[in-house]
Structures are given as C-alpha cells and as structure tokens.
Enzyme design. Sequence first.
Site, mmCIF file in Angstrom:
data_model
loop_
_atom_site.group_PDB
_atom_site.id
_atom_site.type_symbol
_atom_site.label_atom_id
_atom_site.label_comp_id
_atom_site.label_asym_id
_atom_site.label_seq_id
_atom_site.Cartn_x
_atom_site.Cartn_y
_atom_site.Cartn_z
ATOM 1 N N TYR A 152 0.846 -1.208 0.000
ATOM 2 C CA TYR A 152 0.000 0.000 0.000
ATOM 3 C C TYR A 152 0.879 1.256 0.000
ATOM 4 C CZ TYR A 152 -3.696 3.234 1.606
ATOM 5 O OH TYR A 152 -4.592 4.273 1.732
ATOM 6 N N GLY B 48 3.095 1.487 -3.125
ATOM 7 C CA GLY B 48 2.204 1.683 -4.281
ATOM 8 C C GLY B 48 1.759 3.134 -4.359
ATOM 9 N N ASN C 129 -14.488 -1.079 13.384
ATOM 10 C CA ASN C 129 -14.326 -2.166 14.367
ATOM 11 C C ASN C 129 -14.844 -1.739 15.740
ATOM 12 O OD1 ASN C 129 -13.106 -3.743 12.462
ATOM 13 N ND2 ASN C 129 -11.171 -4.012 13.559
HETATM 14 P P1 NAD Z 1 -12.678 1.996 0.275
HETATM 15 O O1 NAD Z 1 -12.020 0.674 0.360
HETATM 16 O O2 NAD Z 1 -14.009 2.175 0.940
HETATM 17 O O3 NAD Z 1 -12.855 2.451 -1.239
HETATM 18 C C1 NAD Z 1 -11.988 2.057 -2.277
HETATM 19 C C2 NAD Z 1 -12.830 1.794 -3.506
HETATM 20 O O4 NAD Z 1 -11.973 1.425 -4.598
HETATM 21 C C3 NAD Z 1 -13.794 0.614 -3.312
HETATM 22 O O5 NAD Z 1 -15.065 0.959 -3.797
HETATM 23 C C4 NAD Z 1 -13.169 -0.513 -4.139
HETATM 24 O O6 NAD Z 1 -14.108 -1.455 -4.590
HETATM 25 C C5 NAD Z 1 -12.510 0.279 -5.248
HETATM 26 N N1 NAD Z 1 -11.390 -0.416 -5.889
HETATM 27 C C6 NAD Z 1 -10.339 -1.037 -5.285
HETATM 28 N N2 NAD Z 1 -9.507 -1.523 -6.203
HETATM 29 C C7 NAD Z 1 -10.025 -1.207 -7.433
HETATM 30 C C8 NAD Z 1 -9.624 -1.445 -8.770
HETATM 31 N N3 NAD Z 1 -8.503 -2.127 -9.050
HETATM 32 N N4 NAD Z 1 -10.401 -0.969 -9.766
HETATM 33 C C9 NAD Z 1 -11.556 -0.297 -9.506
HETATM 34 N N5 NAD Z 1 -11.983 -0.054 -8.253
HETATM 35 C C10 NAD Z 1 -11.227 -0.503 -7.217
HETATM 36 O O7 NAD Z 1 -11.633 3.077 0.843
HETATM 37 P P2 NAD Z 1 -11.802 4.629 1.139
HETATM 38 O O8 NAD Z 1 -11.598 4.838 2.583
HETATM 39 O O9 NAD Z 1 -13.020 5.157 0.487
HETATM 40 O O10 NAD Z 1 -10.513 5.203 0.397
HETATM 41 C C11 NAD Z 1 -10.594 5.808 -0.888
HETATM 42 C C12 NAD Z 1 -9.203 6.271 -1.310
HETATM 43 O O11 NAD Z 1 -8.701 7.219 -0.368
HETATM 44 C C13 NAD Z 1 -8.179 5.147 -1.412
HETATM 45 O O12 NAD Z 1 -7.364 5.376 -2.529
HETATM 46 C C14 NAD Z 1 -7.389 5.279 -0.132
HETATM 47 O O13 NAD Z 1 -6.063 4.834 -0.291
HETATM 48 C C15 NAD Z 1 -7.436 6.788 0.108
HETATM 49 N N6 NAD Z 1 -7.276 7.081 1.549
HETATM 50 C C16 NAD Z 1 -8.315 6.894 2.415
HETATM 51 C C17 NAD Z 1 -8.125 7.154 3.764
HETATM 52 C C18 NAD Z 1 -9.242 6.996 4.764
HETATM 53 O O14 NAD Z 1 -9.013 7.175 5.963
HETATM 54 N N7 NAD Z 1 -10.463 6.694 4.373
HETATM 55 C C19 NAD Z 1 -6.875 7.577 4.233
HETATM 56 C C20 NAD Z 1 -5.850 7.727 3.322
HETATM 57 C C21 NAD Z 1 -6.056 7.492 1.982
HETATM 58 N N1 UDP Z 2 -6.503 -0.784 15.684
HETATM 59 C C1 UDP Z 2 -6.915 -1.336 16.885
HETATM 60 N N2 UDP Z 2 -7.948 -2.213 16.879
HETATM 61 C C2 UDP Z 2 -8.634 -2.544 15.749
HETATM 62 C C3 UDP Z 2 -8.233 -1.971 14.528
HETATM 63 C C4 UDP Z 2 -7.152 -1.096 14.523
HETATM 64 O O1 UDP Z 2 -6.331 -1.046 17.935
HETATM 65 O O2 UDP Z 2 -9.589 -3.350 15.844
HETATM 66 C C5 UDP Z 2 -5.393 0.175 15.682
HETATM 67 C C6 UDP Z 2 -4.287 -0.144 14.683
HETATM 68 O O3 UDP Z 2 -3.340 -1.014 15.256
HETATM 69 C C7 UDP Z 2 -3.724 1.240 14.409
HETATM 70 C C8 UDP Z 2 -4.923 2.164 14.551
HETATM 71 O O4 UDP Z 2 -5.906 1.432 15.290
HETATM 72 O O5 UDP Z 2 -2.764 1.582 15.388
HETATM 73 C C9 UDP Z 2 -5.525 2.578 13.219
HETATM 74 O O6 UDP Z 2 -5.715 1.413 12.455
HETATM 75 P P1 UDP Z 2 -6.466 1.398 11.055
HETATM 76 O O7 UDP Z 2 -6.420 -0.003 10.548
HETATM 77 O O8 UDP Z 2 -7.792 2.046 11.178
HETATM 78 O O9 UDP Z 2 -5.627 2.354 10.095
HETATM 79 P P2 UDP Z 2 -4.076 2.757 9.945
HETATM 80 O O10 UDP Z 2 -4.033 4.157 10.406
HETATM 81 O O11 UDP Z 2 -3.210 1.876 10.789
HETATM 82 O O12 UDP Z 2 -3.832 2.578 8.500
#
Ligand code: NAD
Ligand code: UDP
Length: 312
Positions: free
Chosen positions: A143, A146, A188
């Site tokens: 991740y 990537g 969770n």
């Molecule tokens: P999510 O998993 O709910 O959404 C990701 C979406 O992408 C899903 O609908 C999934 O089906 C789709 N997807 C995955 N691989 C695919 C592919 N190869 N082709 C087409 N669709 C695909 O996650 P999210 O929380 O909505 O995150 C959205 C974006 O924001 C991601 O790129 C994630 O890395 C980034 N992001 C989110 C957070 C957060 O806290 N939510 C934090 C940092 C970065």
């Molecule tokens: N975490 C936890 N219990 C859970 C899920 C996550 O204590 O059931 C902790 C995890 O170890 C991390 C933080 O919560 O320190 C945030 O985890 P998450 O998977 O939401 O996202 P991250 O910021 O690590 O990508």
Amino acid sequence: MRILITGGAGFLGSHLCKRLLDEGNDVICLDNFFTGSKDNIIYLMDNHHFELIRHDIVEPILLEVDRIYNLACPASPVHYQYNPVKTVKTSVMGSINMLGIAKRVKARILQASTSEVYGDPNVHPQQEDYWGNVNTIGIRSCYDEGKRVAETLMMDYHRQNNVDIRIVRIFNTYGPKMAENDGRVVSNFMLQALKNQDITVFGDGMQTRSFCYVSDLIDGMIRMMENEQEFIGPVNLGNPVENTILEFAEKIVSITGSKSKIVHKPLPKDDPKQRRPDITLAINQLGWQPTVDLDSGLRLTADYFAERCSRS
Ligand code: NAD
Ligand code: UDP
C-alpha cells in the site's frame, strides 16, 4: 463538468459522487466492487447525471471527462494485505491508466494519496516536505510504496507531459458509509461497542492517530481539485487533533453508552506509532481546515452504524 470517480462505490468515493452531483455535475462512478458496495450509491441510480461502470482500473479504459478523482484502492490494512500484488497493481498500473486518460483528453486528475507515504514517521507532526520512513519489504509496503509510486507517476506525467495534476495526502477519515467489514479502527470499535462486545485495542493503545470527519475531507478534496492557483500539492488533508487509540476506544464506549470492556490484542507489524497532519499548507493555500469535532463526528457515525446493526 463530466467527472470520473474511480473507487466511487467506496466509503469516500460514494460521498464524493453525491456531493459532485449535488453541485450540478455529471458523475461517472467506476468501481470493481472489491471493497465498495452498490448499497453506497444505489440511491443515485435514478439520477440521469449519474453513471456506474463496473471496471478494474488495472485494465485500460477510454472515457471523455473533464476531471478524474483517482480513489480506487483498498484503504484498510486488512483488505490491502489480502492480495498485496493486486494492491500494487491498482496503485501503479491503475494510476498509469488514469493518467493516460488525463493526458489524452486533457482532464485534470487528483490522486488520493495517503499519510502512509510518511510510513512510521520520525518527524511529528508530518509536513509535506518530510520524505517519510517507509519499510520497502513489510506487510504494509504494498500500500505505502504503491501510493508513493502513484505520487511519482503523477509528478512525472506533469513534468514530462504537462498533465494537470493535484495530489492530496489523506489522513485517517471516518463517517457514515464505512463498510461494516472494513477492518479499520473506527468501524471495528463502533460495531464492537454497539454490540457490547470486547473492544480490541491492538498493542498497548499508546499509538496515535488523528481522525477527520468525512464531510470535511470531501470539502478539502474538492477545494484542492478546483483551486486555480496552479497549486498541485502534495497537500495534507486531515484533522490535526491527535488521540491515542486507547483514548479513542474509551471515547467510543462513552458516546455509544456501551457496556463493552477494552481488551488488548497483538500489535500488527509496522503499525505506525504516531500520526498527525500539519495542515498549515492546506489552510494557507486552500483556506481549508476541518470544522466537525471528533465527538460530533463520532455521534453521527454511531447513528449510522446503529441503524445498520438494527437492519442485520
Ligand atoms: P474503500 O475501500 O471504501 O474504497 C476504495 C474503492 O476502490 C472501493 O469501492 C473498491 O471497490 C474500489 N477499488 C479497489 N480496487 C479497485 C480497482 N482495481 N479498480 C476499480 N476499483 C477498485 O476506501 P476509502 O476509505 O473510500 O478510500 C478511498 C481512497 O482514499 C483510497 O485510494 C485510499 O487509499 C485513500 N485514503 C483513504 C483514507 C481513509 O481514511 N479513508 C486515508 C488515506 C487514503
Ligand atoms: N486498531 C486497533 N484495533 C482494531 C483496529 C485497529 O487497535 O480493531 C489500531 C491499529 O493497530 C492502528 C490504529 O488502530 O494503530 C488505526 O488502524 P487502522 O487499521 O484504522 O488504520 P491505519 O491508520 O493503521 O492505517
């Protein structure tokens, strides 16, 4: 405008679809439904300005659009580690395919990057000019690396081909429409609390995160996409209020009025010890900062999960 949202059926993507439709745009939601769900967008299907395409961004596709929000990528450690090779392909090949569209039709493209590009940071809070502390060979690398390559590709298409780009580094975001099986900490803890089950804190719970409510984040993304000052980023988007995971668990127990006990489970490998965005750049360049405080955001999120629980 005609706007493509990859990952549009996911948590953030589905909020973005709704917001951009409300603002009068045509929205194309593209998703392979790996972690996304039709439930998140089904209510938009009657809108004539909305289109849904089942497609995997690892494969090329031809589309004519004005804007591309590239969100497709599983975001939860549980899901991105399920098929790590696919996670890398999604960030790398997927970004190349989306940048190819942007280049061909001269669309502006925004990449959803992440605080994970900072890895387990030695600098705190994290500023955009910090290059990070990322393990190249660990279980989170598919991740993190990537997403780092995706940023590199964005910059290289910009320098080499003059593609109009924007990069946002998103910090932990939460809110309604998070999947119940998402595996991240908010969903969770919410579900455990609402079901009066043990709350599973990983490690001693002293690791920190900063949580941003989804409406704030979506607002920041759109501001970044539409800023006309040639500010391409990367820019941090997140809420700078920092909590330990233990404090966070206690807060959720209290907000939900739960009888749950807190239990400790092993800390996953390479779990970052601290994370907090420095959002000075977002404030200065975009006039953006979060407006929803953690308690209010968690109450709205608890209402959502309570409703889901009552249906299942
Ligand atoms: P999510 O998993 O709910 O959404 C990701 C979406 O992408 C899903 O609908 C999934 O089906 C789709 N997807 C995955 N691989 C695919 C592919 N190869 N082709 C087409 N669709 C695909 O996650 P999210 O929380 O909505 O995150 C959205 C974006 O924001 C991601 O790129 C994630 O890395 C980034 N992001 C989110 C957070 C957060 O806290 N939510 C934090 C940092 C970065
Ligand atoms: N975490 C936890 N219990 C859970 C899920 C996550 O204590 O059931 C902790 C995890 O170890 C991390 C933080 O919560 O320190 C945030 O985890 P998450 O998977 O939401 O996202 P991250 O910021 O690590 O990508």
